[in-house]
Design a protein around this motif. Structure first.
Motif, PDB file in Angstrom:
ATOM      1  N   SER A  48      27.541  89.474 -17.936  1.00  0.00           N
ATOM      2  CA  SER A  48      27.700  90.097 -19.505  1.00  0.00           C
ATOM      3  C   SER A  48      27.814  89.341 -20.206  1.00  0.00           C
ATOM      4  N   ALA A  49      28.715  88.051 -20.194  1.00  0.00           N
ATOM      5  CA  ALA A  49      28.627  87.375 -21.509  1.00  0.00           C
ATOM      6  C   ALA A  49      27.231  86.634 -21.955  1.00  0.00           C
ATOM      7  N   LEU A  50      26.092  86.617 -21.198  1.00  0.00           N
ATOM      8  CA  LEU A  50      24.347  86.703 -21.891  1.00  0.00           C
ATOM      9  C   LEU A  50      24.313  87.535 -23.022  1.00  0.00           C
ATOM     10  N   PHE A  51      24.536  88.448 -22.762  1.00  0.00           N
ATOM     11  CA  PHE A  51      24.554  89.660 -23.458  1.00  0.00           C
ATOM     12  C   PHE A  51      25.306  90.653 -25.308  1.00  0.00           C
TER      13      PHE A  51
END
Length: 115
Positions: A48-51
């Motif tokens: 989720s951090a990537l998004f």
């Protein structure tokens, strides 16, 4: 027809399970269970951090000042770069500048030869 007769002959005792035959979970199995759950949540968090986190290259382009296009790192940002890293960055920059200069010199020599 045979299936219907078979189902009619089934009693409630047929579906009773003897739980004493199922072995109890060991401490290792319980620990492994919870470790896998924690790892799963950690993976979801990282993905989720990537998004949701902004792209660092976009942030540096928004700042715009002191930006080096070859390495993508800023020479003016002294708070997050150690002195050793600054020296390495400067050496990389001078190497890239040297390559550009040699390309220009070669191009100038070719122009002189053709004239």
């Amino acid at each position: 027809m045979l299936d219907k007769e078979f189902l009619d002959n089934l009693t409630s005792e047929t579906f009773q399970v003897d739980y004493s035959l199922i072995p109890e979970e060991t401490l290792f199995e319980k620990l492994l269970h919870w470790v896998l759950i924690v790892c799963g949540f950690f993976q979801l968090f990282c993905i989720s951090a990537l998004f949701f986190l902004p792209d660092p290259t976009e942030q540096s382009q928004l700042r715009g000042t002191g930006e080096n296009s070859d390495t993508g790192a800023s020479l003016d940002d002294t708070s997050s770069i150690r002195a050793e890293d600054k020296d390495k960055l400067r050496k990389r920059n001078t190497g890239a500048q040297h390559q550009k200069q040699t390309k220009r010199n070669k191009a100038d020599k070719r122009k002189k030869k053709t004239q």
